[in-house]
Write a protein that holds these residues in place. Structure first.
Motif, PDB file in Angstrom:
ATOM      1  N   UNK A 159      11.898   1.744   8.752  1.00  0.00           N
ATOM      2  CA  UNK A 159      13.312   1.513   8.437  1.00  0.00           C
ATOM      3  C   UNK A 159      14.093   2.826   8.337  1.00  0.00           C
ATOM      4  N   UNK A 160      15.387   2.716   8.689  1.00  0.00           N
ATOM      5  CA  UNK A 160      16.289   3.857   8.539  1.00  0.00           C
ATOM      6  C   UNK A 160      16.823   3.796   7.111  1.00  0.00           C
ATOM      7  N   UNK A 161      16.696   4.884   6.358  1.00  0.00           N
ATOM      8  CA  UNK A 161      17.261   4.889   5.006  1.00  0.00           C
ATOM      9  C   UNK A 161      17.398   6.310   4.495  1.00  0.00           C
ATOM     10  N   UNK A 162      18.425   6.509   3.668  1.00  0.00           N
ATOM     11  CA  UNK A 162      18.582   7.781   2.971  1.00  0.00           C
ATOM     12  C   UNK A 162      18.010   7.572   1.569  1.00  0.00           C
TER      13      UNK A 162
ATOM     14  N   UNK B 163       0.794  -1.218   0.000  1.00  0.00           N
ATOM     15  CA  UNK B 163       0.000   0.000   0.000  1.00  0.00           C
ATOM     16  C   UNK B 163       0.839   1.286   0.000  1.00  0.00           C
ATOM     17  N   UNK B 164       1.267   1.722   1.190  1.00  0.00           N
ATOM     18  CA  UNK B 164       1.880   3.049   1.276  1.00  0.00           C
ATOM     19  C   UNK B 164       3.291   3.031   1.849  1.00  0.00           C
ATOM     20  N   UNK B 165       4.136   3.923   1.330  1.00  0.00           N
ATOM     21  CA  UNK B 165       5.429   4.189   1.961  1.00  0.00           C
ATOM     22  C   UNK B 165       5.455   5.681   2.250  1.00  0.00           C
ATOM     23  N   UNK B 166       5.878   6.044   3.462  1.00  0.00           N
ATOM     24  CA  UNK B 166       5.981   7.457   3.832  1.00  0.00           C
ATOM     25  C   UNK B 166       7.452   7.754   4.094  1.00  0.00           C
ATOM     26  N   UNK B 167       8.023   8.697   3.335  1.00  0.00           N
ATOM     27  CA  UNK B 167       9.432   9.064   3.488  1.00  0.00           C
ATOM     28  C   UNK B 167       9.511  10.399   4.216  1.00  0.00           C
ATOM     29  N   UNK B 168      10.175  10.406   5.377  1.00  0.00           N
ATOM     30  CA  UNK B 168      10.269  11.632   6.181  1.00  0.00           C
ATOM     31  C   UNK B 168       9.213  11.598   7.267  1.00  0.00           C
ATOM     32  N   UNK B 169       9.651  11.433   8.507  1.00  0.00           N
ATOM     33  CA  UNK B 169       8.689  11.261   9.609  1.00  0.00           C
ATOM     34  C   UNK B 169       8.664  12.472  10.529  1.00  0.00           C
TER      35      UNK B 169
ATOM     36  N   UNK C 267      12.868  20.457   4.991  1.00  0.00           N
ATOM     37  CA  UNK C 267      13.916  21.471   4.803  1.00  0.00           C
ATOM     38  C   UNK C 267      14.907  21.144   3.691  1.00  0.00           C
ATOM     39  N   UNK C 268      15.242  19.885   3.560  1.00  0.00           N
ATOM     40  CA  UNK C 268      16.237  19.505   2.558  1.00  0.00           C
ATOM     41  C   UNK C 268      15.545  19.352   1.194  1.00  0.00           C
ATOM     42  N   UNK C 269      15.368  20.502   0.519  1.00  0.00           N
ATOM     43  CA  UNK C 269      14.628  20.525  -0.749  1.00  0.00           C
ATOM     44  C   UNK C 269      15.311  19.661  -1.808  1.00  0.00           C
ATOM     45  N   UNK C 270      16.644  19.691  -1.781  1.00  0.00           N
ATOM     46  CA  UNK C 270      17.397  18.885  -2.749  1.00  0.00           C
ATOM     47  C   UNK C 270      17.082  17.394  -2.571  1.00  0.00           C
ATOM     48  N   UNK C 271      17.049  16.946  -1.319  1.00  0.00           N
ATOM     49  CA  UNK C 271      16.753  15.532  -1.035  1.00  0.00           C
ATOM     50  C   UNK C 271      15.326  15.193  -1.467  1.00  0.00           C
ATOM     51  N   UNK C 272      14.401  16.137  -1.259  1.00  0.00           N
ATOM     52  CA  UNK C 272      13.007  15.912  -1.638  1.00  0.00           C
ATOM     53  C   UNK C 272      12.890  15.757  -3.162  1.00  0.00           C
ATOM     54  N   UNK C 273      13.573  16.645  -3.903  1.00  0.00           N
ATOM     55  CA  UNK C 273      13.502  16.607  -5.375  1.00  0.00           C
ATOM     56  C   UNK C 273      14.162  15.338  -5.920  1.00  0.00           C
ATOM     57  N   UNK C 274      15.322  15.031  -5.382  1.00  0.00           N
ATOM     58  CA  UNK C 274      16.061  13.855  -5.853  1.00  0.00           C
ATOM     59  C   UNK C 274      15.275  12.574  -5.583  1.00  0.00           C
ATOM     60  N   UNK C 275      14.704  12.478  -4.403  1.00  0.00           N
ATOM     61  CA  UNK C 275      13.902  11.301  -4.044  1.00  0.00           C
ATOM     62  C   UNK C 275      12.707  11.172  -4.988  1.00  0.00           C
ATOM     63  N   UNK C 276      12.019  12.287  -5.226  1.00  0.00           N
ATOM     64  CA  UNK C 276      10.837  12.265  -6.102  1.00  0.00           C
ATOM     65  C   UNK C 276      11.225  11.832  -7.518  1.00  0.00           C
ATOM     66  N   UNK C 277      12.331  12.386  -8.005  1.00  0.00           N
ATOM     67  CA  UNK C 277      12.793  12.058  -9.352  1.00  0.00           C
ATOM     68  C   UNK C 277      13.076  10.560  -9.481  1.00  0.00           C
ATOM     69  N   UNK C 278      13.734   9.996  -8.475  1.00  0.00           N
ATOM     70  CA  UNK C 278      14.067   8.572  -8.552  1.00  0.00           C
ATOM     71  C   UNK C 278      12.829   7.694  -8.422  1.00  0.00           C
ATOM     72  N   UNK C 279      11.889   8.121  -7.598  1.00  0.00           N
ATOM     73  CA  UNK C 279      10.638   7.350  -7.466  1.00  0.00           C
ATOM     74  C   UNK C 279       9.917   7.334  -8.814  1.00  0.00           C
ATOM     75  N   UNK C 280       9.946   8.482  -9.468  1.00  0.00           N
ATOM     76  CA  UNK C 280       9.311   8.606 -10.775  1.00  0.00           C
ATOM     77  C   UNK C 280       9.993   7.657 -11.767  1.00  0.00           C
ATOM     78  N   UNK C 281      11.333   7.685 -11.758  1.00  0.00           N
ATOM     79  CA  UNK C 281      12.086   6.834 -12.684  1.00  0.00           C
ATOM     80  C   UNK C 281      11.867   5.349 -12.397  1.00  0.00           C
ATOM     81  N   UNK C 282      11.619   5.037 -11.130  1.00  0.00           N
ATOM     82  CA  UNK C 282      11.373   3.636 -10.774  1.00  0.00           C
ATOM     83  C   UNK C 282       9.936   3.205 -11.099  1.00  0.00           C
TER      84      UNK C 282
END
Ligand code: ATP
Length: 223
Positions: free
Chosen positions: A49-52, A4-10, A76-91
């Motif tokens: 889980x702990x993960x970057x 179902x769901x994964x939530x990144x950033x707690x 706060x880490x906008x770069x991490x948010x964008x990079x994560x989103x981009x990779x999720x999209x690519x996956x």
């Protein structure tokens, strides 16, 4: 089988989504870069889980592809948010919801294909501002840059009048889609033109912001 769901950033936002989905019985994978955050959610989410998530291999190892909907609540880490989103999209994740920190962040997220960008602080601020302007405006939901749904409390000017007498659609260009009776007896969805409005009934109104604003000023706000 798709999970179902994964939530990144707690943080407060991601954490609240995670708690609510889990309380509703959903299978949630909670992810954060910090151990303390993950510990906090061990007994709340189905998995924590702990993960970057800016590391593509980490995302693959997590089996993120198997999730139907991923919520990115990195703040706060906008770069991490964008990079994560981009990779999720690519996956090839089916549905990606991302929290934006500001308008530029939102623009980039839309460009790279986030399915749903939310801006909770800004949107809640707008809703509260509308309810502060008039005590009769109970809630405000933005549908687009120019259209909204508002919840307003009928005042004296509408008391005892029917929809046809008030002629709201013709005069103000907006539609009353539902009426909640003041005594909470029920909700009347798609009311007839002959429906009578009583003071303190709650009207759900949809329309262009400029039309809703005229309607509010002339019929809702008390003199
Ligand atoms: P909120 O307002 O929701 O509390 P915030 O907007 O202040 O949050 P942050 O606290 O900056 O946002 O980030 C939310 C969470 O995202 C934090 O718990 C942080 O540890 C986590 N986070 C940040 N970068 C990453 C990353 N690369 N991978 C996974 N989690 C991350």
């Amino acid at each position: 089988m798709k999970r179902e769901f994964a939530v990144i950033g707690l943080g407060r936002f991601g954490g609240s989504i995670c708690r609510e989905l889990s309380a509703e019985g959903m299978d949630v994978l909670a992810i954060d870069i910090y151990e303390d955050k993950v510990k906090e959610f061990k007994n709340i989410a189905a998995h924590a889980v702990i993960a970057d998530t800016t590391d593509e291999n980490v995302l693959k190892e997590l089996g993120i592809r198997n999730f139907d909907h991923v919520i990115v609540a990195i703040g706060d880490d906008i770069q991490a948010s964008i990079l994560t989103t981009l990779m999720l999209k690519e996956l090839g994740i089916n549905k990606i919801t991302v929290k934006a920190q500001n308008d530029y962040h939102e623009k980039v997220l839309n460009k790279i294909g986030a399915d749903h960008v939310v801006h909770p602080e800004r949107d809640m601020g707008k809703r509260i501002a509308h309810s502060i302007i008039s005590t009769n405006i109970l809630d405000h939901l933005e549908l687009s840059d120019e259209h909204s749904i508002v919840e307003v409390k009928a005042g004296k000017k509408m008391d005892g009048k029917t929809l046809i007498q008030l002629d709201i659609r013709a005069k103000y260009g907006c539609n009353i889609v539902a009426i909640k009776e003041a005594d909470e007896k029920g909700i009347n969805v798609s009311p007839m033109a002959t429906q009578k409005i009583e003071k303190d009934d709650i009207l759900i109104v949809i329309g262009a912001d400029k039309d809703i604003s005229r309607f509010e000023k002339q019929l809702v706000v008390e003199d």
